[in-house]
Design a protein around this motif. Structure first.
Motif, PDB file in Angstrom:
ATOM      1  N   LEU A  31       0.831  -1.199   0.000  1.00  0.00           N
ATOM      2  CA  LEU A  31       0.000   0.000   0.000  1.00  0.00           C
ATOM      3  C   LEU A  31       0.869   1.254   0.000  1.00  0.00           C
ATOM      4  O   LEU A  31       0.575   2.236  -0.697  1.00  0.00           O
ATOM      5  CB  LEU A  31      -0.950   0.005   1.201  1.00  0.00           C
ATOM      6  N   ARG A  32       1.958   1.241   0.742  1.00  0.00           N
ATOM      7  CA  ARG A  32       2.880   2.378   0.756  1.00  0.00           C
ATOM      8  C   ARG A  32       3.496   2.590  -0.627  1.00  0.00           C
ATOM      9  O   ARG A  32       3.561   3.715  -1.126  1.00  0.00           O
ATOM     10  CB  ARG A  32       3.985   2.147   1.791  1.00  0.00           C
ATOM     11  N   LEU A  33       3.936   1.526  -1.263  1.00  0.00           N
ATOM     12  CA  LEU A  33       4.496   1.619  -2.604  1.00  0.00           C
ATOM     13  C   LEU A  33       3.448   2.147  -3.582  1.00  0.00           C
ATOM     14  O   LEU A  33       3.732   3.043  -4.385  1.00  0.00           O
ATOM     15  CB  LEU A  33       5.013   0.258  -3.061  1.00  0.00           C
ATOM     16  N   ALA A  34       2.241   1.638  -3.504  1.00  0.00           N
ATOM     17  CA  ALA A  34       1.170   2.088  -4.401  1.00  0.00           C
ATOM     18  C   ALA A  34       0.858   3.566  -4.173  1.00  0.00           C
ATOM     19  O   ALA A  34       0.633   4.314  -5.126  1.00  0.00           O
ATOM     20  CB  ALA A  34      -0.082   1.242  -4.191  1.00  0.00           C
ATOM     21  N   ALA A  60      -4.497   4.036  -4.661  1.00  0.00           N
ATOM     22  CA  ALA A  60      -3.467   3.107  -4.184  1.00  0.00           C
ATOM     23  C   ALA A  60      -4.098   1.803  -3.700  1.00  0.00           C
ATOM     24  O   ALA A  60      -3.585   0.718  -3.984  1.00  0.00           O
ATOM     25  CB  ALA A  60      -2.653   3.753  -3.065  1.00  0.00           C
ATOM     26  N   GLU A  61      -5.202   1.901  -2.978  1.00  0.00           N
ATOM     27  CA  GLU A  61      -5.883   0.687  -2.528  1.00  0.00           C
ATOM     28  C   GLU A  61      -6.379  -0.133  -3.717  1.00  0.00           C
ATOM     29  O   GLU A  61      -6.256  -1.359  -3.728  1.00  0.00           O
ATOM     30  CB  GLU A  61      -7.046   1.051  -1.606  1.00  0.00           C
ATOM     31  N   MET A 115       2.665  -4.355 -10.100  1.00  0.00           N
ATOM     32  CA  MET A 115       2.126  -3.102  -9.591  1.00  0.00           C
ATOM     33  C   MET A 115       2.571  -1.916 -10.451  1.00  0.00           C
ATOM     34  O   MET A 115       1.756  -1.065 -10.829  1.00  0.00           O
ATOM     35  CB  MET A 115       2.538  -2.871  -8.136  1.00  0.00           C
ATOM     36  N   VAL A 116       3.838  -1.841 -10.759  1.00  0.00           N
ATOM     37  CA  VAL A 116       4.345  -0.703 -11.530  1.00  0.00           C
ATOM     38  C   VAL A 116       3.775  -0.699 -12.939  1.00  0.00           C
ATOM     39  O   VAL A 116       3.322   0.343 -13.424  1.00  0.00           O
ATOM     40  CB  VAL A 116       5.886  -0.691 -11.541  1.00  0.00           C
ATOM     41  N   THR A 117       3.752  -1.853 -13.601  1.00  0.00           N
ATOM     42  CA  THR A 117       3.222  -1.876 -14.970  1.00  0.00           C
ATOM     43  C   THR A 117       1.721  -1.609 -14.991  1.00  0.00           C
ATOM     44  O   THR A 117       1.227  -0.952 -15.897  1.00  0.00           O
ATOM     45  CB  THR A 117       3.546  -3.207 -15.683  1.00  0.00           C
ATOM     46  N   VAL A 145      10.713   6.356  -7.187  1.00  0.00           N
ATOM     47  CA  VAL A 145      10.125   5.587  -6.084  1.00  0.00           C
ATOM     48  C   VAL A 145      10.862   4.267  -5.913  1.00  0.00           C
ATOM     49  O   VAL A 145      11.211   3.883  -4.796  1.00  0.00           O
ATOM     50  CB  VAL A 145       8.613   5.369  -6.321  1.00  0.00           C
ATOM     51  N   LEU A 146      11.134   3.585  -7.016  1.00  0.00           N
ATOM     52  CA  LEU A 146      11.828   2.299  -6.912  1.00  0.00           C
ATOM     53  C   LEU A 146      13.265   2.470  -6.448  1.00  0.00           C
ATOM     54  O   LEU A 146      13.789   1.643  -5.699  1.00  0.00           O
ATOM     55  CB  LEU A 146      11.788   1.568  -8.261  1.00  0.00           C
TER      56      LEU A 146
END
Length: 176
Positions: free
Chosen positions: A19-22, A32-33, A63-65, A122-123
């Motif tokens: 969730l933090r990454l999103a 994000a959710e 998630m990233v794609t 971010v990554l």
């Protein structure tokens, strides 16, 4: 029924991190959710094919794609109204509000970066991945990662306050 051993434990253990990454990718808790849920649905369908020791790389890539494909399709109807100028604060005497304002400007500028540049930052800085790992997640070359990071950082540097106290700067005189 397929073998999904460990999926529930993975979701329980990694959901806060995902969730933090999103959120860092989307800058919106509700989106994000949704991104986490979509990512986990995709991971569920591939779970029996994943390395049971470390599915993080696959889940991160999904998630990233997914985020990048959503950004191409969705239009976000919000338009920033601009900055309000605070004439009361002096740029020569920074205080905590100036630091908060600068961090807010930097955060807003991060949100205005193109999605791929934001994903690279971010990554790199929040997930602590190497350029090679980022290239693998995004499906681009290492040179592309470095190029995207360089452009993104240049845009962010332009936002940072130019105030730097100097040893030879003269203080304003006070009248008695």
């Amino acid at each position: 029924m397929r073998d999904r051993t460990g999926f529930d434990e993975y979701v329980t253990a990694r959901s806060p991190h995902l969730l933090r990454l999103a959120y860092l990718l989307t800058r919106d808790w509700q989106i994000a959710e949704d991104l986490v849920q979509t990512t986990l649905v995709k991971a569920w369908s591939a779970w029996d094919r994943l390395d049971s020791g470390s599915p993080d790389g696959y889940v991160r890539r999904v998630m990233v794609t997914t985020h990048l494909s959503w950004r191409r399709r969705r239009w976000i109807g919000e338009i920033a109204a601009g900055d309000l100028v605070d004439h009361a604060a002096s740029p020569r005497t920074p205080d905590q509000t100036n630091a908060v304002d600068e961090r807010d400007r930097l955060w807003r500028q991060l949100g205005e970066l193109p999605p791929r540049q934001r994903a690279v930052l971010v990554l790199r800085y929040f997930e602590d991945l190497s350029d090679e790992q980022i290239a693998d997640v995004l499906g681009i070359g290492v040179g592309g990662v470095r190029s995207q990071a360089s452009r993104a950082l240049a845009r962010l540097r332009a936002v940072v306050s130019p105030y730097r106290p100097s040893a030879d700067a003269q203080l304003p005189r006070t009248h008695a």
